[in-house]
Each structure stands twice: as structure tokens, then as C-alpha cells.
Scaffold this active site. Structure first.
Site, PDB file in Angstrom:
ATOM      1  N   LYS B 111       0.830  -1.217   0.000  1.00 30.31           N
ATOM      2  CA  LYS B 111       0.000   0.000   0.000  1.00 30.31           C
ATOM      3  C   LYS B 111       0.864   1.267   0.000  1.00 30.31           C
ATOM      4  O   LYS B 111       0.549   2.220  -0.695  1.00 30.31           O
ATOM      5  CB  LYS B 111      -0.915   0.019   1.229  1.00 30.31           C
ATOM      6  CG  LYS B 111      -2.063  -0.967   1.166  1.00 30.31           C
ATOM      7  CD  LYS B 111      -3.122  -0.674   2.228  1.00 30.31           C
ATOM      8  CE  LYS B 111      -2.571  -0.602   3.620  1.00 30.31           C
ATOM      9  NZ  LYS B 111      -2.074  -1.870   4.167  1.00 30.31           N
ATOM     10  N   THR B 113       3.945   1.667  -1.179  1.00 26.64           N
ATOM     11  CA  THR B 113       4.590   1.915  -2.481  1.00 26.64           C
ATOM     12  C   THR B 113       3.559   2.381  -3.511  1.00 26.64           C
ATOM     13  O   THR B 113       3.851   3.238  -4.332  1.00 26.64           O
ATOM     14  CB  THR B 113       5.331   0.671  -3.032  1.00 26.64           C
ATOM     15  OG1 THR B 113       4.399  -0.378  -3.218  1.00 26.64           O
ATOM     16  CG2 THR B 113       6.428   0.210  -2.094  1.00 26.64           C
ATOM     17  N   ARG B 135       2.125   7.646   7.295  1.00 26.47           N
ATOM     18  CA  ARG B 135       2.348   7.515   8.730  1.00 26.47           C
ATOM     19  C   ARG B 135       3.841   7.465   9.020  1.00 26.47           C
ATOM     20  O   ARG B 135       4.623   6.942   8.225  1.00 26.47           O
ATOM     21  CB  ARG B 135       1.692   6.221   9.236  1.00 26.47           C
ATOM     22  CG  ARG B 135       0.186   6.274   9.233  1.00 26.47           C
ATOM     23  CD  ARG B 135      -0.408   4.898   9.409  1.00 26.47           C
ATOM     24  NE  ARG B 135      -0.110   4.060   8.243  1.00 26.47           N
ATOM     25  CZ  ARG B 135      -0.248   2.755   8.199  1.00 26.47           C
ATOM     26  NH1 ARG B 135      -0.675   2.107   9.272  1.00 26.47           N
ATOM     27  NH2 ARG B 135       0.030   2.089   7.113  1.00 26.47           N
ATOM     28  N   LYS B 146      11.016  -5.873  10.649  1.00 24.46           N
ATOM     29  CA  LYS B 146      10.344  -5.400   9.470  1.00 24.46           C
ATOM     30  C   LYS B 146      11.212  -4.579   8.540  1.00 24.46           C
ATOM     31  O   LYS B 146      11.007  -4.544   7.327  1.00 24.46           O
ATOM     32  CB  LYS B 146       9.155  -4.543   9.939  1.00 24.46           C
ATOM     33  CG  LYS B 146       8.146  -4.224   8.887  1.00 24.46           C
ATOM     34  CD  LYS B 146       6.907  -3.639   9.557  1.00 24.46           C
ATOM     35  CE  LYS B 146       6.108  -2.826   8.599  1.00 24.46           C
ATOM     36  NZ  LYS B 146       6.501  -1.422   8.543  1.00 24.46           N
ATOM     37  N   ALA B 349      -2.157   0.158  14.373  1.00 27.16           N
ATOM     38  CA  ALA B 349      -3.378  -0.273  13.691  1.00 27.16           C
ATOM     39  C   ALA B 349      -4.100  -1.372  14.472  1.00 27.16           C
ATOM     40  O   ALA B 349      -5.258  -1.667  14.199  1.00 27.16           O
ATOM     41  CB  ALA B 349      -3.043  -0.731  12.279  1.00 27.16           C
ATOM     42  N   PHE B 380      -3.413  -1.917   7.324  1.00 26.10           N
ATOM     43  CA  PHE B 380      -4.065  -3.220   7.257  1.00 26.10           C
ATOM     44  C   PHE B 380      -4.984  -3.353   6.031  1.00 26.10           C
ATOM     45  O   PHE B 380      -4.857  -2.584   5.089  1.00 26.10           O
ATOM     46  CB  PHE B 380      -4.857  -3.494   8.536  1.00 26.10           C
ATOM     47  CG  PHE B 380      -4.001  -3.780   9.752  1.00 26.10           C
ATOM     48  CD1 PHE B 380      -2.616  -3.852   9.672  1.00 26.10           C
ATOM     49  CD2 PHE B 380      -4.589  -4.002  10.988  1.00 26.10           C
ATOM     50  CE1 PHE B 380      -1.838  -4.142  10.786  1.00 26.10           C
ATOM     51  CE2 PHE B 380      -3.810  -4.274  12.116  1.00 26.10           C
ATOM     52  CZ  PHE B 380      -2.450  -4.341  12.012  1.00 26.10           C
ATOM     53  N   PHE B 468       4.259  -8.021  -9.450  1.00 34.71           N
ATOM     54  CA  PHE B 468       5.580  -8.579  -9.137  1.00 34.71           C
ATOM     55  C   PHE B 468       6.135  -9.220 -10.402  1.00 34.71           C
ATOM     56  O   PHE B 468       5.382  -9.602 -11.299  1.00 34.71           O
ATOM     57  CB  PHE B 468       5.472  -9.641  -8.040  1.00 34.71           C
ATOM     58  CG  PHE B 468       5.063  -9.116  -6.694  1.00 34.71           C
ATOM     59  CD1 PHE B 468       4.718  -7.783  -6.499  1.00 34.71           C
ATOM     60  CD2 PHE B 468       5.004  -9.971  -5.596  1.00 34.71           C
ATOM     61  CE1 PHE B 468       4.336  -7.310  -5.246  1.00 34.71           C
ATOM     62  CE2 PHE B 468       4.628  -9.510  -4.338  1.00 34.71           C
ATOM     63  CZ  PHE B 468       4.286  -8.174  -4.171  1.00 34.71           C
TER      64      PHE B 468
END
Lengths: 644, 644
Positions: B111, B113, B135, B146, B349, B380, B468
Site C-alpha cells: 500500500k 509503495t 504515517r 520489518k 493499527a 491493514f 511482481f
């Protein structure tokens, strides 16, 4: 061809000329901010707000910084690149002035205001390049007991609320780095305890390495186990978490009580952020490479077989350096009169050395140039802050001071002369309001002793009497007379609090005169002396103790540090600042005591060993009536109320 | 006289003309940064470092900010003053675009990117004013599992290391504010337990007030006791401390075990900083006054007789506002193609609403002007992030979205179609590498359901297929076909990761077209519905549950909130994002389930009630092989390695 050569020659000549020019001392074209002191003196925040600071980029330009050396943080703060040290490497250093103090009352005797008043006088009134280098205050006490630390009255750093709050985030970076180490320690202990050697190795190193060890080097399972595990002893973790909040309930805690941590609970504590070893490193480092190396050397505990475990062993050094990459740059601000100030680092004066950063001093010494002045401050009384300034900070930096300004107040001298207790938040007893020459005369014993301590290091001392409005002329004259008779090169009264730099012009003249004299700086002890000898030197020569007494714990630690090869580090005494002795109630010049060394710890990354004389709290608490009750923000004007 | 009047008239005319001009839409004179994508695509930090960002002051000027509205933090970040909202109050808002996603794999479906690629396409290629609002990521996961969160490939915010590290200190400010509340709570409990009513009153209020109560109003000792004490029940403190570090050992702890705390130990926990209610407030507030009021309303626990105790009761509100005064200003950065981005707030979230800030969106909507675009992201899947965006964020802000971009990947669709588990750190099974049209077709059930959810709110939806390199043309075509057949206004493939904005031009055209159509935005429930009805609406209409089931704890909390008058708040579900249901392993579109509500909590200051569906971890841990092993800093070049 010939033309090209001429052009190149011209270019070289021009470059050289510019280079030579750059290296020469040039008086700054500083435009001071005008000050019109009011009487009675308004509150600190009112004074701060009544003055409009110069844009920080303008100040930077005035003192010879290039635009690319500056990183603005808003319009009143900027970080300065360390590349400046390289550009000005051939520039001779300015004069280096240390502000220290006599043994203070619990209220403090105004070293910060003297520091700021002095540079205001030097820069704005004597038109001499000068810089103040201050410590960044912890945010905890700002909301707890103490209030701000930006100076006070007409000798302040502005905007004082920026100075006292997040500033440019250095303490937050230290908190993040410190707590990443802590999280890495406990996670590692858990993973090693609950996973196989194979998993531990694959994760902590890599699978190829494991195969190499197994098949090529033919290591036994025990040898592999010893290789892949740190085997940290949970009982011997010395690293603690930190927050920049006065949170007394974190003084002793148990962590790891959730089911996910599988019974690996252990007792530990949080310290206030400025007590982190990473803060002490920030204050002592001289560059990124050195900082990274020191971070890696930090000892966080020991293995079950007694070996020290470091941040390097945890694999966290690089991440710490990344978290600290901006914090290493000093922050430029200004005084009420628009003269430059570096704010950088603020190691806890209890368990660390309580001095501002080596890097800020070095940058400032280049920026002021040969005939300029850098005024830096050491925490607590001269017996602690100044002793550590010389033996730890100057030893690390290679810099030597030209003069010490020793701050005294009639109030503190009266206390040393036998006056009643001085307590924060309680009105002063009448002895401190009315003239009492006998108390002053008796109390000058402490002043005399602190002058003698300075002379141990071969540095001349000027006594700066920070005058309060209740001080009488007879009291002031008496202090100055005794100070000069005790060996001070000068003794002057200072009125910076009520008058700004103008009130410190006499001090500035004295500093100019005394700093130009040659001195014979020397350390108090050699690093090669044994740990016990070094501690005894400080206890006897500085504190006036008859001897020291080591607890069995302290003796065991000395044996351990000797064995680990840590014995050649300087000593950072953790002693009360309220007395020359270890007994806070003993004022004046205590004699006939034995200094008890309860325990000894080490900050291997920062590079010192710190003996604990009595119990040192590393986490302040909130009082029943904390400062934050009075602090507020006007949502419309965005003005802050209640900071002082 | 006459002349003066003419001059005044001319002045008025000029002012009005300038005023009108300022209010009109003007295309920015934006100078995009050129991008020359390489193949294969290098690492994120290599791409980031290969691009030189514009000075942030230049970008600010290009998009119409005045110099006095900007506070630079270095050369690549700046905070923007909220006064801008006032200056542009008559400027019509731009189009408001929300990026949401289908139910993701644990790897995430891109989301961020897509958001960045879309604004790069809109601004740099279609030459339309556009802003991304993102954010701020938590620093904890950056060093844990991450990695960074600045986008990736050729759709990134630069410099990515600035984005991922301290940024402008907002999360640090939240940590400081949150922990000041915690320290105030425990200190207050201790002081009330160990001091007399008189001391408590003198300290918490003042002595005059006590005398007034005693003598004038003739209160009894019991009445005075009730007045001066908050009587917080240590068992019912709901406020928790926070750190921005993945520190699993702080999930359950005991504090107050030192002697100085006199036996007042109690069990509590630390959360990750972004889980603080203060973060949720930062994300939902519309100005300083509103933020101060919300901070004051935060409920931190309850008294022994069951009354809620707030930050206002603790007297800490003003100090919190002061700590947050800079954090409230959004931070301006730029994409790889030099287009503007706001980074502001990042509420967890899980237990909060997971959306960027209302203020950033509002500022951006004014800056882009009527024909411009603001693209904001919800955390999310659409069932969680988007539902909260509509029902909580839009309700608070009064803004209504023009179009939703729903991000899907062939990978996630295959998982929903019955493909094997997708796990972080483990190579993808072959089903995800090779063409498998059946899995894709079956998995589109989730896409269809998320489209339907969007339509519940009356907003048109465009499906953005994040392509992808293993996706085949047949797979891509199938997704787009099914999406359009399921009611999407458009379905397009996106190649921003490998090509930058150029790879998202088709999406940008679709957004431009669909956003210009009228829509009929509506909320899912009314605030006046009962708490149970509101939860049931979300469970049935959004998640597809048959019904909800309340635990006795949840029912008791509902009764309590009803009694306290908190029932009219919106609902912020704390549910797994890995399934439309509460069972993370149920992919596709689960049916025939009852949603269990284990407990219910409230963030009264932020303004929502959050039911817990299962257990929500509020403190991540470090893995056996944490990211920080690879992170390092080159001390000479100052380049960062190992952030991705």
C-alpha cells in the site's frame, strides 16, 4: 598549454591566499542583541520571550560557519557538522576557560548564569570572539523539581523553552540507543535458553559458518556451543534501561513476567536517560569512528564464566552508531545578547563526569580563533566537576585550560560558615537575608580549599562572586579580599543576573588578563597508577580525607578490573556534591575522615572507572507538588507558561 | 486628504486582487527529480542514496508555502506551521484519495509503495498538484523484523534513513508525554498513601484553598479528604508506559520494588510508543486547542469508588501540550521524484485506528488546491484500516473521500484461493512463483468482498494490482477482469516499484477520472446507536459474521461506559488483519462465524471505544536474527548500511 599553466598558477595563488586568510584570527562581525534590563527582574520565561532571537543562520554566518556546515532545526537551533574541525584544522585554538564552583547549597550557586553572563560580556561588550559550551539538561527535572537549566535572569540561552525541552533530540536518541541494547540483551538470553545451538548459530551467525566449524575445523558440539552462545549470566547484567522522566517507580522492577518470556523474569531498573553510558560517550568522543568504537566496547554484563560481554558481542554497535549519527553534532543556540552557545551532551554528574562535550569545546575553540574565548562549565563543586574535567575530559581531549573561574555566593559561604540548613522550596533563614560577616569569614574556608584544589592542577583561578540583592557591600568586599589573599589571581563581583553581560564586564576583563598568562597544567595522577592509588590521590589531595576504605565488594571489583585489563582507566568518583567529604551535612572543609568506597563500577566504552562513595540515586522522583502543575501552553498564541 | 483616500483605495484593490489570486488554484511550478530506473532493481537504500533530494526549502517554495510557515530540520525535512490552514481557509480542498488493501499476507502487499508511486505519477508525470500523506513508522520494528517503511524500489520517500529513524522527533515527544503521565500516576498514588490530607492538599492545591474549605465552607475531614485525593485504585490503572523499542521483556513487569516506594509495587506493562493514546490523539486532532482538550480527557484509570480519573485530574495536561507543541506540525519530505509528502502520526493499527493524521490531510488538501490530489493510506486490509478511516477519521475531520484505491497482489489472491502459507523469512512456495490461474480466480473472492465493503460507504473503488516480476500476463488480466466485474470503477496494473511514477501513470489517469465523479459517502453506523449495535454492524456488514458474542468482561465494560456517558463514541475494532474474520488462518471470505468480543477498552481522549477480538500484542519482540545485525554506519562517509 602555457596559458593553462598560468591559469592554474593563478588559481593556486588565489586558493593559498584564501587558505591563509581562513586560518587567521578574525574578529567576528557579530551583531549583539540589545538588552534593556528591567527592575525588578521579571521571570526567566518573560525575559526570554521579550527578546527576539536572531535567525540561527544569521548567527552562524556572523561567526564564520559555512552554510553547508549548518543543519537548522527550526529558526533558533542548528546542528553543526563535524567537518568544520577538518576545515579549520590549522586554525590555532582560542583560550579555554572553565567555570567551576565552591561546594554549593542544594539551590545551586549559578555556574550556568556566570558562564552565560561571561560570554555575553566578552562578545557583546568587549567585542572579543567567545563561545559558551553548555550541557543539555535532562527533561525529567524540568517537569519535576528543578525547572529549566538555561541560565536565568538576564544571562540566559534563548529561547529557553527550546533549550529545556526536546532541543534537537539528542537525549531521545540516547534513550533509543540505550534501550535497544537492553532489548537485545534480554532477547538474546531468552533465545539462547530456548533454542538449539543450530538455531542460535544460524540466526546469530550464518549456516555456512556453522558448516565450516563442524566439517572443516572439526569442532566438537561443546566447542560449537561456546562459539555460538554469549552465555550471558542474567544475574550479572549491568546494563539498565533508561527514560528521560522522573519516574521513581522504575528504580527497581521485575521484567519478563509475561508468559511469552517463559519464566525468564529478572530484577533490574531504569535510570534517568542522562545516566546512560552512551551519554558519557557522547560527551567524551572526538568523532564518528571513535564513538562507534567506544559504543562497541561498552560492557553490558558478564558471561557465566566471568568474561565481560560487550555491545560488539551483541552485534548492536552499528545500529547504535546509526541512532547516534545526528546526536554527535553539537547544537548552536544563542544567549539573550545574541552571542553563540553550543549545547551538547549532559552526562549525569553523579555517576559520570558531568561535563559538556569534548566536540563542542573543540569546534568552539576553532571558531573563536587564537584570541577568542571558550567558556565551558563543569557540574557540581570544583572538587568533583573540575577534578573530572581535568583528569577525565582534558586527558581524553588533549586540551588544556587557561583559567578557572570559581563561582561563589555569599549564601553558600554563610552555609559553610555554620549558617542554618538551606532547603529547596523553604524560605531562607534570616542569616542569609541580613548581613553576617562572621558567617562569611568562616565559610571562606571552603572557597580557600577549592582555590587550592585548582592550584593542584597548575591552573590560575579567578573567583566570581555571583551577587544577590541581599548581599551587602561589606560582605562582597570581604569575600574578594579573602579570595585574593588565598591565591586567586583575581576576585570580582558579577551582576549578570540583573544586568546581563554588562554586569560581568569586570569578570571578562579579569579573564582576558589571567588567560593570557602561561600556566603549568598537570594531571593529579598517572593512568598507570593502580586503581587504589588513583582513588587515594583524589580522596586525600582533593577531598582532604585521611585515607580510603574499600568494602569487600569494591576490592573484588578492583581485582576483576585488574584481571580484565581495565586498570589503566581514569577514575570518576561518584560522591555527594554537597560536601567536600562523603557526608553531605559536613560543610566548610571537613577533616579527619576516611572515605568509604562502597562499590566500584566501570564504563568501559566511555573510558572510566567509577567508585561509589555511598548510595547514588540514578532515578529522581516527582515531588508532591511537581513543576508540571504550573506548565501550560496557550493554544492561540502558542506561548508556554510556567517554565522557569 | 483626497490623495490619502486614493492611496488607501489602491491598496485595498491590490490586497483584494492578491487575496483572490491566492485563493485560486494554481498548478505548482514543481521541478521533479529525474529517475533512471535500473534493472535489476537495486536495494532500497541504494536507490535512495543514488538520488539527491531537493533542498526542502525549495520544495516548500514550489508548492506555495511561505518561508515563515516552514521550520527546517536539516536540509531534507521541515515542519509546516498550522497557520497555513488559516491563510488558505478559503481555498477549496483538492480531491481526497484513500489507498486501502485486500486482506494481506504477512509480508504486506505494498500500500505504501502504491501511495508513493501514485503521487509520483500524478505530480511528476501528469503535472497535477498532488501530495502523499504517510504515517511515521515506529523505530522498534526498524531494528527488529520489518525494516523500514518509506516505500520501496522506485517508489520511496527520501532520504529513507531519515524517514525511518528519529525523523523530527514526534514519536520521542509522544514517549516523553506518555511516560510523564505514568510517572505522575504512580507518584500520586504513593504521595496520597503516605502523606496527610493537609500535605496532600497543600501540595496538590494550596493552603488558602484548604482554609477556605475548613473554615468558610465548614467541610468535614471526610469531605476534605474526598476533595484533596484522587484515590486512584492501583488495581485499576489502565495507563501504561511506552518505549519505541521492540522490548518483549517489558510486556509484563512489576514496578515500585525499591525501598523508597514503600511497598507500593504493582504489575503493569510497557507498550510500543505508537500504541500510546497520545499517538491516536495526534492523528485525530485538528489543532492545538483541540489537542490540549483531548489530552486532558484521557482516562488513566479509576478511583476506588469507580469514577474515571483523567489527565486533567492529575494536573498534567498543560505539560503534555507543551511536550507535544512541535509534534502537532506535520513533517514535509519528498518522494524519489521530488514530489511532496507529509509524514505525520502513526497510531498502532491493532488497538488504534492506524491512519495518518487529519492535520496532514487538511494541510495537503489546501496546498494542492481544487484540482489537486491528496493520497492518504489506511493501515491493514480495507475491512480494518478503511473502515476506521471512514467511521473514525472522516467522522472526526469532516472530510469525505472521493475515491478508494484498493491494492491487490497476485500473491495475496493466490493465498486466499487456497495457496500454502506465506511466512516472513521463508522462501515462497512454488505456487507463488509459477502461474496458477485457479488459485488466483478462487482468491478473488476476497478482492470482491473488499470492493463490496467500500461500496457500503458509497465511495467508488479502483483496484490497483501491484505487479511482481513473477506475475504472468494471464494472471494480471484475470484479476483486472474480475475486479471490474465485481464493481470496481477501474482495475489497473502498477509498476511503480520497478519504474517509479512512470509505472503508475495508468493508475493516475484512472484516479483522475473516477475522483471527478460525484459520490454518496455515508457512515456505516450512527454514533447514537448502542455500543453493541455499532459493534454488530461492523461484524456483520464488514467482516461477514453471523453475529457477535460478548464475554462477561466485555458486557460489564459496556455497562460501565454507558453509565459514564461514553457510549456515543465510534468503535475501533482490535482484530487480526490476516483474515476478514477473527481467525488469522481463515483466508478468502470466511462465513458462518460468531465474532467473539473478549474485552472492551476506551481511548476517551482520542475519542473511540476499542473492542478486543482475541489477544492483541502491544509490544513486538526482537527475532533471533534481528535487523540490527546488518545495520552500520561508515564513520568516514557517514553512509548507513543495512537499512532496507
Amino acid at each position: 598549454m602555457f596559458v593553462a599553466a598560468v591559469v592554474i598558477c593563478q588559481h593556486v595563488v588565489r586558493s593559498s591566499r584564501r587558505w591563509i586568510q581562513e586560518q587567521q584570527y578574525q574578529p567576528w562581525r557579530l551583531r549583539p542583541l540589545k538588552l534593556q534590563p528591567l527592575s525588578p527582574v521579571p521571570s526567566d520565561i518573560e525575559i526570554s520571550r521579550a527578546q527576539t532571537p536572531k535567525p540561527i543562520s544569521q548567527l552562524a554566518q556572523e561567526i564564520g560557519l559555512l552554510p553547508e556546515e549548518l543543519e537548522a532545526y527550526g529558526n533558533t537551533k542548528a546542528k553543526v557538522h563535524l567537518s568544520l574541525l577538518n576545515r579549520l584544522q590549522h586554525q590555532p585554538n582560542g583560550k579555554y576557560v572553565l567555570v567551576a564552583g565552591i561546594t554549593p547549597t542544594p539551590l545551586g550557586e549559578g555556574k550556568s548564569t556566570v558562564t552565560i553572563g561571561l560570554v555575553q560580556a566578552l562578545s557583546a561588550h568587549l567585542k572579543l570572539n567567545s563561545f559558551a559550551c553548555l550541557r543539555q539538561p535532562s527533561q525529567g527535572p524540568t517537569f519535576g523539581v528543578k525547572g529549566g537549566a538555561a541560565g536565568g535572569g538576564y544571562a540566559q540561552v534563548i529561547p529557553m523553552e527550546e533549550f529545556n525541552l526536546h532541543l534537537t533530540g539528542d537525549i531521545h536518541a540516547i534513550t533509543a540507543a540505550n534501550n535497544l541494547v537492553a532489548a537485545a540483551i534480554d532477547a538474546r538470553i531468552l533465545h539462547e535458553a530456548t533454542q538449539s545451538d543450530r538455531v542460535n548459530n544460524c540466526n546469530h551467525n550464518n549456516i555456512q559458518l556453522l558448516r565450516l566449524l563442524e566439517y572443516t575445523f572439526d569442532l566438537t558440539p561443546e566447542e560449537i556451543r561456546a562459539f555460538v552462545r554469549l552465555d550471558l549470566d542474567p544475574e550479572k547484567v549491568t546494563w539498565q534501561r533508561v527514560v528521560d522522566t522522573n519516574d521513581r517507580f522504575l528504580r527497581k522492577i521485575t521484567v519478563g513476567q509475561a508468559n511469552t518470556e517463559k519464566g525468564h523474569a529478572r530484577q533490574t531498573q531504569f535510570d534517568i536517560a542522562v545516566a546512560s553510558e552512551i551519554m558519557a560517550i557522547l560527551a567524551l568522543t572526538d568523532g564518528l569512528g571513535d564513538m562507534r568504537a567506544r559504543l562497541g566496547r561498552m560492557v553490558v554484563g558478564s558471561s557465566r564464566n566471568g568474561q565481560p560481554i560487550t555491545a560488539d558481542d551483541l552485534g548492536v554497535t552499528g545500529a547504535l552508531a546509526v541512532l547516534m549519527k545526528d546526536a554527535i553534532k553539537p547544537t548552536l543556540m544563542q544567549t539573550l545578547e545574541g552571542t553563540p552557545v553550543f549545547v551538547h551532551a549532559g552526562p549525569f554528574a553523579n555517576i559520570a563526569h558531568g561535563n559538556s562535550s569534548v566536540l563542542a569545546d573543540k569546534l568552539a575553540l576553532k571558531l573563536v580563533g587564537e584570541e577568542g574565548y571558550v567558556v565551558t562549565e563543569a557540574g557540581f563543586g570544583a572538587d568533583i566537576g573540575m577534578e573530572k574535567f581535568f583528569n577525565i575530559k582534558c586527558r581524553t581531549s588533549g586540551l588544556t585550560p587557561d583559567v578557572v573561574v570559581l563561582v561563589a555566593t555569599v549564601r553558600a559561604l554563610k552555609m559553610h560558615g555554620g549558617g542554618p540548613n538551606v532547603t529547596a522550596g523553604v524560605p531562607l533563614p534570616k542569616e542569609y537575608i541580613n548581613e553576617n560577616l562572621q558567617l562569611v569569614a568562616d565559610g571562606c574556608s571552603n572557597l580557600k580549599k577549592q582555590i587550592q584544589i585548582t592550584h593542584l592542577f597548575g591552573v590560575p583561578v579567578i573567583v566570581a562572586l555571583n551577587v544577590f540583592k541581599t548581599d551587602t557591600q561589606a560582605e562582597i568586599d570581604m569575600v574578594c579580599r579573602i579570595a585574593e589573599a588565598s591565591g586567586a589571581s583575581a576576585a570580582v563581583q558579577c551582576h549578570h543576573w540583573s544586568r546581563g553581560g554588562w554586569g560581568s564586564v569586570e569578570l571578562a576583563h579579569a579573564v582576558k588578563k589571567v588567560a593570557s598568562q602561561k600556566n603549568h597544567f598537570q594531571f593529579l595522577y598517572n593512568l598507570q597508577d593502580s586503581i587504589v592509588e588513583k582513588i587515594r590521590s583524589i580522596a586525600q589531595k582533593v577531598y582532604g580525607a585521611d585515607d580510603i576504605e574499600l568494602s569487600p565488594e569494591a576490592q573484588a571489583k578492583i581485582d576483576y578490573y585488574n584481571q580484565q585489563g581495565f586498570s589503566a582507566l581514569p577514575i570518576c568518583m561518584a560522591k555527594t556534591h554537597l560536601s567536600l567529604s562523603h557526608m553531605p551535612e559536613k560543610k566548610g572543609v571537613p577533616t579527619g575522615f576516611i572515605l568509604p568506597i562502597r562499590d566500584i563500577r566501570a564504563s568501559i566504552g566511555a573510558g572510566f572507572i567509577y567508585p561509589l562513595v555511598g548510595t547514588m540515586s540514578t532515578m529522581p522522583g516527582l515531588p508532591t507538588r511537581p513543576c508540571f502543575y504550573d506548565i501550560d501552553l496557550d493554544p492561540v498564541t502558542e506561548e508556554i507558561k510556567g517554565l522557569f
